[in-house]
Design an enzyme around this catalytic site. Structure first.
Site, PDB file in Angstrom:
ATOM      1  N   LYS A 136       0.802  -1.193   0.000  1.00  0.00           N
ATOM      2  CA  LYS A 136       0.000   0.000   0.000  1.00  0.00           C
ATOM      3  C   LYS A 136       0.856   1.272   0.000  1.00  0.00           C
ATOM      4  CE  LYS A 136      -2.086  -1.945   3.699  1.00  0.00           C
ATOM      5  NZ  LYS A 136      -1.943  -3.396   3.659  1.00  0.00           N
TER       6      LYS A 136
ATOM      7  N   ASP B 263      14.860  -0.547   0.037  1.00  0.00           N
ATOM      8  CA  ASP B 263      15.621  -0.687   1.271  1.00  0.00           C
ATOM      9  C   ASP B 263      16.693  -1.762   1.007  1.00  0.00           C
ATOM     10  OD1 ASP B 263      16.148  -0.299   3.985  1.00  0.00           O
ATOM     11  OD2 ASP B 263      14.670  -1.762   4.633  1.00  0.00           O
TER      12      ASP B 263
ATOM     13  N   PHE C 122      14.370   4.863  10.173  1.00  0.00           N
ATOM     14  CA  PHE C 122      13.050   4.340   9.868  1.00  0.00           C
ATOM     15  C   PHE C 122      12.106   5.503   9.584  1.00  0.00           C
ATOM     16  CE2 PHE C 122       9.019   2.230  10.049  1.00  0.00           C
ATOM     17  CZ  PHE C 122       9.309   1.090   9.307  1.00  0.00           C
TER      18      PHE C 122
HETATM   19  P1  IMP Z   1      13.118  -4.042   0.716  1.00  0.00           P
HETATM   20  O1  IMP Z   1      12.527  -5.299   0.149  1.00  0.00           O
HETATM   21  O2  IMP Z   1      14.022  -4.326   1.876  1.00  0.00           O
HETATM   22  O3  IMP Z   1      13.780  -3.169  -0.330  1.00  0.00           O
HETATM   23  O4  IMP Z   1      11.937  -3.253   1.377  1.00  0.00           O
HETATM   24  C1  IMP Z   1      11.036  -2.524   0.667  1.00  0.00           C
HETATM   25  C2  IMP Z   1       9.785  -2.292   1.485  1.00  0.00           C
HETATM   26  O5  IMP Z   1      10.084  -2.177   2.866  1.00  0.00           O
HETATM   27  C3  IMP Z   1       9.140  -0.994   1.102  1.00  0.00           C
HETATM   28  O6  IMP Z   1       8.189  -1.179   0.091  1.00  0.00           O
HETATM   29  C4  IMP Z   1       8.519  -0.531   2.390  1.00  0.00           C
HETATM   30  O7  IMP Z   1       7.205  -1.043   2.486  1.00  0.00           O
HETATM   31  C5  IMP Z   1       9.347  -1.151   3.480  1.00  0.00           C
HETATM   32  N1  IMP Z   1      10.289  -0.177   4.082  1.00  0.00           N
HETATM   33  C6  IMP Z   1      11.615  -0.095   3.910  1.00  0.00           C
HETATM   34  N2  IMP Z   1      12.162   0.909   4.617  1.00  0.00           N
HETATM   35  C7  IMP Z   1      11.126   1.482   5.254  1.00  0.00           C
HETATM   36  C8  IMP Z   1      11.033   2.635   6.140  1.00  0.00           C
HETATM   37  O8  IMP Z   1      12.005   3.332   6.479  1.00  0.00           O
HETATM   38  N3  IMP Z   1       9.784   2.914   6.590  1.00  0.00           N
HETATM   39  C9  IMP Z   1       8.673   2.205   6.227  1.00  0.00           C
HETATM   40  N4  IMP Z   1       8.714   1.160   5.391  1.00  0.00           N
HETATM   41  C10 IMP Z   1       9.937   0.808   4.928  1.00  0.00           C
END
Ligand code: IMP
Ligand code: MG
Length: 181
Positions: A45, A105, A154
């Site tokens: 979302k 991330d 975060f």
């Molecule tokens: P990844 O798979 O580790 O790249 O994570 C991507 C997903 O993690 C994003 O679509 C976000 O939903 C969540 N995410 C990563 N960092 C944050 C943050 O700092 N705040 C909130 N959600 C995060």
């Protein structure tokens, strides 16, 4: 001051900064995809506010669809496991697909989605991502459109949540550590 704002240590990106950047991305997308069958695919979302604003800055015809994936649960750290909760409604074969995502991330989510969607033979597959946290990258991801490179805090707001809350903040803020520790 409302209770959400009390949980924010600092505003990292203001509404104005977001608006300006998203306008630039929208103009660039409109140029790059002129004459092409463009489909935006938002990842639910977190991408909803970015998708809504980007869509309005795109001046060429396009369609949109959404997917929902889960990798986080209710924690502030990724589990590394990606599950598809909602798949696309439309076929993407022969279409120019632009994935619209809130933040990269570790890169796990997008790496998985790219491989998954490639299998459906889109004419092209690119990423528009509002934020990137390069310090935390575990998988390399090339986003054609990238809004802001952000430090490893975060973040919440403008679609980003902590335990499904704060998505409705109009700016992006750093969540106070005591909220999630
Ligand atoms: P990844 O798979 O580790 O790249 O994570 C991507 C997903 O993690 C994003 O679509 C976000 O939903 C969540 N995410 C990563 N960092 C944050 C943050 O700092 N705040 C909130 N959600 C995060
Ligand atoms: Mg999320």
């Amino acid at each position: 001051m409302n209770c959400m704002q009390q949980d924010i240590r600092e505003v990292l990106l203001t509404e104005e900064q977001l608006r300006t950047k998203i306008r630039e991305i929208g103009q660039q997308v409109s140029k790059d995809y002129d004459g092409k069958d463009l489909m935006l695919v938002g990842i639910l979302k977190g991408s909803v506010p970015f998708m809504a604003d980007l869509l309005k800055e795109i001046t060429i015809p396009c369609t949109m669809d959404f997917m929902a994936v889960s990798s986080y649960g209710n924690s502030s750290k990724t589990s590394g496991i990606v599950r598809i909760l909602k798949d696309l409604d439309f076929e993407i074969e022969g279409k120019h697909v632009l994935i619209v995502e809130d933040i990269i991330d570790s890169g796990t989510t997008l790496a998985y989605l790219i491989e998954y969607l490639k299998g459906r033979k889109p004419a092209s597959l690119e990423i528009a991502c509002l934020l990137s946290k390069p310090e935390r990258r575990a998988v390399e991801i090339n986003a054609r459109y990238m809004g802001f490179v952000v430090p490893d805090y975060f973040l919440v707001g403008y679609g980003l949540d902590y335990a499904e809350k704060y998505r409705n903040l109009p700016y992006i803020g750093i969540l106070k550590e005591e909220v999630y520790q």
